[in-house]
Scaffold this motif. Structure first.
Motif, PDB file in Angstrom:
ATOM      1  N   LEU A 286       0.828  -1.198   0.000  1.00  0.00           N
ATOM      2  CA  LEU A 286       0.000   0.000   0.000  1.00  0.00           C
ATOM      3  C   LEU A 286       0.870   1.258   0.000  1.00  0.00           C
ATOM      4  CD1 LEU A 286      -3.035   0.444   0.012  1.00  0.00           C
ATOM      5  CD2 LEU A 286      -2.919   0.767   2.475  1.00  0.00           C
ATOM      6  N   ALA A 287       1.987   1.176   0.734  1.00  0.00           N
ATOM      7  CA  ALA A 287       2.868   2.348   0.830  1.00  0.00           C
ATOM      8  C   ALA A 287       3.456   2.721  -0.520  1.00  0.00           C
ATOM      9  CB  ALA A 287       3.983   2.071   1.831  1.00  0.00           C
ATOM     10  N   GLY A 288       3.637   1.733  -1.388  1.00  0.00           N
ATOM     11  CA  GLY A 288       4.238   2.025  -2.691  1.00  0.00           C
ATOM     12  C   GLY A 288       3.215   2.119  -3.805  1.00  0.00           C
ATOM     13  N   SER A 289       1.956   2.157  -3.439  1.00  0.00           N
ATOM     14  CA  SER A 289       0.918   2.071  -4.462  1.00  0.00           C
ATOM     15  C   SER A 289       0.716   3.381  -5.214  1.00  0.00           C
ATOM     16  CB  SER A 289      -0.402   1.646  -3.821  1.00  0.00           C
ATOM     17  OG  SER A 289      -0.890   2.696  -3.022  1.00  0.00           O
ATOM     18  N   ALA A 290       0.102   3.233  -6.397  1.00  0.00           N
ATOM     19  CA  ALA A 290      -0.224   4.422  -7.195  1.00  0.00           C
ATOM     20  C   ALA A 290      -1.224   5.292  -6.454  1.00  0.00           C
ATOM     21  CB  ALA A 290      -0.803   3.977  -8.532  1.00  0.00           C
ATOM     22  N   ARG A 291      -2.075   4.629  -5.649  1.00  0.00           N
ATOM     23  CA  ARG A 291      -3.085   5.381  -4.897  1.00  0.00           C
ATOM     24  C   ARG A 291      -2.430   6.378  -3.943  1.00  0.00           C
ATOM     25  NH1 ARG A 291      -7.305   2.040  -1.425  1.00  0.00           N
ATOM     26  NH2 ARG A 291      -6.436   3.108   0.338  1.00  0.00           N
ATOM     27  N   MET A 292      -1.344   5.935  -3.341  1.00  0.00           N
ATOM     28  CA  MET A 292      -0.665   6.841  -2.414  1.00  0.00           C
ATOM     29  C   MET A 292       0.015   7.982  -3.167  1.00  0.00           C
ATOM     30  SD  MET A 292       2.037   6.186   0.631  1.00  0.00           S
ATOM     31  CE  MET A 292       0.842   5.396   1.657  1.00  0.00           C
ATOM     32  N   LEU A 293       0.553   7.664  -4.320  1.00  0.00           N
ATOM     33  CA  LEU A 293       1.195   8.708  -5.132  1.00  0.00           C
ATOM     34  C   LEU A 293       0.164   9.759  -5.549  1.00  0.00           C
ATOM     35  CD1 LEU A 293       3.942   9.435  -6.387  1.00  0.00           C
ATOM     36  CD2 LEU A 293       3.176   8.300  -8.462  1.00  0.00           C
ATOM     37  N   ILE A 294      -1.010   9.287  -5.944  1.00  0.00           N
ATOM     38  CA  ILE A 294      -2.086  10.216  -6.331  1.00  0.00           C
ATOM     39  C   ILE A 294      -2.512  11.046  -5.120  1.00  0.00           C
ATOM     40  CG2 ILE A 294      -4.515  10.314  -7.075  1.00  0.00           C
ATOM     41  CD1 ILE A 294      -3.838   7.803  -8.818  1.00  0.00           C
ATOM     42  N   ASP A 295      -2.594  10.388  -3.969  1.00  0.00           N
ATOM     43  CA  ASP A 295      -2.983  11.097  -2.738  1.00  0.00           C
ATOM     44  C   ASP A 295      -1.971  12.205  -2.430  1.00  0.00           C
ATOM     45  OD1 ASP A 295      -4.345  11.330  -0.049  1.00  0.00           O
ATOM     46  OD2 ASP A 295      -2.346  10.744   0.603  1.00  0.00           O
ATOM     47  N   LEU A 296      -0.695  11.875  -2.566  1.00  0.00           N
ATOM     48  CA  LEU A 296       0.354  12.860  -2.246  1.00  0.00           C
ATOM     49  C   LEU A 296       0.349  14.027  -3.229  1.00  0.00           C
ATOM     50  CD1 LEU A 296       3.423  10.640  -1.289  1.00  0.00           C
ATOM     51  CD2 LEU A 296       2.200  12.210   0.207  1.00  0.00           C
ATOM     52  N   THR A 297       0.290  13.714  -4.522  1.00  0.00           N
ATOM     53  CA  THR A 297       0.355  14.797  -5.519  1.00  0.00           C
ATOM     54  C   THR A 297      -0.920  15.650  -5.494  1.00  0.00           C
ATOM     55  OG1 THR A 297      -0.401  13.236  -7.173  1.00  0.00           O
ATOM     56  CG2 THR A 297       1.939  13.658  -7.117  1.00  0.00           C
ATOM     57  N   GLY A 298      -2.070  14.974  -5.332  1.00  0.00           N
ATOM     58  CA  GLY A 298      -3.338  15.720  -5.269  1.00  0.00           C
ATOM     59  C   GLY A 298      -3.361  16.656  -4.079  1.00  0.00           C
ATOM     60  N   SER A 299      -2.915  16.145  -2.954  1.00  0.00           N
ATOM     61  CA  SER A 299      -2.889  16.971  -1.749  1.00  0.00           C
ATOM     62  C   SER A 299      -1.892  18.124  -1.914  1.00  0.00           C
ATOM     63  CB  SER A 299      -2.502  16.096  -0.554  1.00  0.00           C
ATOM     64  OG  SER A 299      -2.215  16.882   0.545  1.00  0.00           O
ATOM     65  N   GLY A 300      -0.776  17.829  -2.584  1.00  0.00           N
ATOM     66  CA  GLY A 300       0.232  18.869  -2.828  1.00  0.00           C
ATOM     67  C   GLY A 300      -0.343  20.018  -3.644  1.00  0.00           C
ATOM     68  N   LEU A 301      -1.100  19.675  -4.667  1.00  0.00           N
ATOM     69  CA  LEU A 301      -1.715  20.719  -5.500  1.00  0.00           C
ATOM     70  C   LEU A 301      -2.730  21.533  -4.698  1.00  0.00           C
ATOM     71  CD1 LEU A 301      -2.207  18.753  -8.833  1.00  0.00           C
ATOM     72  CD2 LEU A 301      -0.611  20.628  -8.423  1.00  0.00           C
ATOM     73  N   ALA A 302      -3.479  20.828  -3.842  1.00  0.00           N
ATOM     74  CA  ALA A 302      -4.486  21.525  -3.013  1.00  0.00           C
ATOM     75  C   ALA A 302      -3.799  22.482  -2.042  1.00  0.00           C
ATOM     76  CB  ALA A 302      -5.328  20.505  -2.263  1.00  0.00           C
ATOM     77  N   VAL A 303      -2.701  22.016  -1.436  1.00  0.00           N
ATOM     78  CA  VAL A 303      -1.977  22.870  -0.486  1.00  0.00           C
ATOM     79  C   VAL A 303      -1.391  24.076  -1.221  1.00  0.00           C
ATOM     80  CG1 VAL A 303       0.082  22.991   0.995  1.00  0.00           C
ATOM     81  CG2 VAL A 303      -1.435  21.024   1.142  1.00  0.00           C
ATOM     82  N   ARG A 304      -0.863  23.828  -2.413  1.00  0.00           N
ATOM     83  CA  ARG A 304      -0.272  24.929  -3.186  1.00  0.00           C
ATOM     84  C   ARG A 304      -1.335  25.970  -3.551  1.00  0.00           C
ATOM     85  NH1 ARG A 304       4.519  25.884  -5.835  1.00  0.00           N
ATOM     86  NH2 ARG A 304       5.407  23.893  -5.246  1.00  0.00           N
ATOM     87  N   ALA A 305      -2.504  25.486  -3.982  1.00  0.00           N
ATOM     88  CA  ALA A 305      -3.595  26.415  -4.322  1.00  0.00           C
ATOM     89  C   ALA A 305      -4.002  27.228  -3.099  1.00  0.00           C
ATOM     90  CB  ALA A 305      -4.784  25.633  -4.865  1.00  0.00           C
ATOM     91  N   ARG A 306      -4.016  26.559  -1.945  1.00  0.00           N
ATOM     92  CA  ARG A 306      -4.411  27.228  -0.706  1.00  0.00           C
ATOM     93  C   ARG A 306      -3.392  28.291  -0.297  1.00  0.00           C
ATOM     94  NH1 ARG A 306      -4.692  22.863   3.202  1.00  0.00           N
ATOM     95  NH2 ARG A 306      -2.971  23.769   4.335  1.00  0.00           N
ATOM     96  N   SER A 307      -2.128  28.018  -0.635  1.00  0.00           N
ATOM     97  CA  SER A 307      -1.054  28.920  -0.189  1.00  0.00           C
ATOM     98  C   SER A 307      -1.074  30.252  -0.937  1.00  0.00           C
ATOM     99  CB  SER A 307       0.310  28.253  -0.359  1.00  0.00           C
ATOM    100  OG  SER A 307       0.632  28.188  -1.726  1.00  0.00           O
ATOM    101  N   TYR A 308      -1.731  30.278  -2.100  1.00  0.00           N
ATOM    102  CA  TYR A 308      -1.820  31.539  -2.823  1.00  0.00           C
ATOM    103  C   TYR A 308      -2.855  32.424  -2.164  1.00  0.00           C
ATOM    104  CZ  TYR A 308       0.705  29.171  -6.563  1.00  0.00           C
ATOM    105  OH  TYR A 308       1.634  28.489  -7.282  1.00  0.00           O
TER     106      TYR A 308
END
Lengths: 174, 101
Positions: free
Chosen positions: A39-61
């Protein structure tokens, strides 16, 4: 999750956020991997990380930055639409029928598309003494309908059916 | 159904109401009481927002794990949200009971 993959995913987060939470997040993924490596190496986790990263970046503006970014995107889209019109007009055989040496330049400006026809004096044997003439033809936005022609005294011949310019001739000299 | 950020925040606040926890412990606790598995990115995204809003507070780091605690403001927000949810649940269940009879 591979460390390199984690680092790539982290690039989606703002730098300040990475400094503050990156270490903890990496540790959490290591803990996660100890429990369930697949699970730690899954694509789902990668999507979770990148999606959350984009959300945090949008919030930071800030609101101002978000509005500015939105305005830039809208302006770029409008210019792209406008430019595509100009390109289409020129590439599909612009209705003006210039003789060789006639040059046509188009500016993608809002709200009107303004095309300029540069007529070098060599194209007008009777006007050698004149500087290059410039005739500006204004079009209805996103169409080839002519609004008006300005510049030195000029005569436009329009196709009566389509209102497209067939030719532009400088007047007053013969 | 994917959770929205407010729901994630509510789950984290509920978990922290039971005691201070670091990221991984939060995730396990939420899985246990709500049967929701938050991914690390979602969890830290929500956690950082709650910290910005002053609803949770970071405690001194223990090795690479940093525990978080709910603040007084966080407790008030959680109480208000849970009360609103409880009211909706009560009304909804009541209506369903009437509907079934």
């Amino acid at each position: 999750m591979r460390r390199q993959l984690f680092r790539v995913a982290m690039l989606f987060y703002p730098a300040g956020w990475r400094r503050r939470y990156g270490g903890e997040l990496e540790q959490m993924i290591l803990d996660f991997g100890a429990e369930d490596a697949s699970l730690a190496g899954s694509a789902r986790m990668l999507i979770d990380l990148t999606g959350s990263g984009l959300a945090v970046r949008a919030r930071s503006y800030g609101t101002g930055t978000r509005i500015a970014v939105l305005a830039c995107v809208c302006a770029a889209a409008a210019i792209a639409v406008d430019a595509s019109y100009v390109t289409q007009s020129t590439s599909s055989g612009f209705p003006i029928t210039p003789t060789s040496g006639f040059s046509l330049s188009a500016n993608a400006l809002l709200p009107l598309n303004v095309s300029e026809i540069h007529a070098p004096p060599s194209q007008f044997p009777n006007q050698f003494e004149l500087p290059p003439q410039r005739v500006t033809v204004q079009f209805v936005p996103h169409s080839s309908r002519v609004v008006g022609v300005s510049g030195p005294p000029a005569e436009t011949v329009l196709n009566p059916r389509t209102d497209k310019v067939i030719s532009v001739r400088l007047k007053g000299r013969s | 159904m994917p959770l929205n950020p407010a729901d994630r925040g509510l789950l984290i606040l509920t978990s922290l109401a039971g005691g201070d926890k670091h990221g991984y412990a939060l995730m396990q606790d939420i899985k246990e009481f709500a049967n929701v598995r938050l991914g690390p990115g979602s969890l830290y995204g929500a956690l950082s927002r709650l910290e910005e809003e002053g609803l949770v507070e970071a405690l001194p780091q223990d090795e690479r794990r940093r525990p978080y605690k709910i603040t007084e403001a966080g407790s008030k927000v959680l109480k208000a949200e849970l009360a609103a949810n409880a009211s909706i649940s009560r009304i909804g269940l009541g209506r369903l009971a009437t509907h079934d009879t």
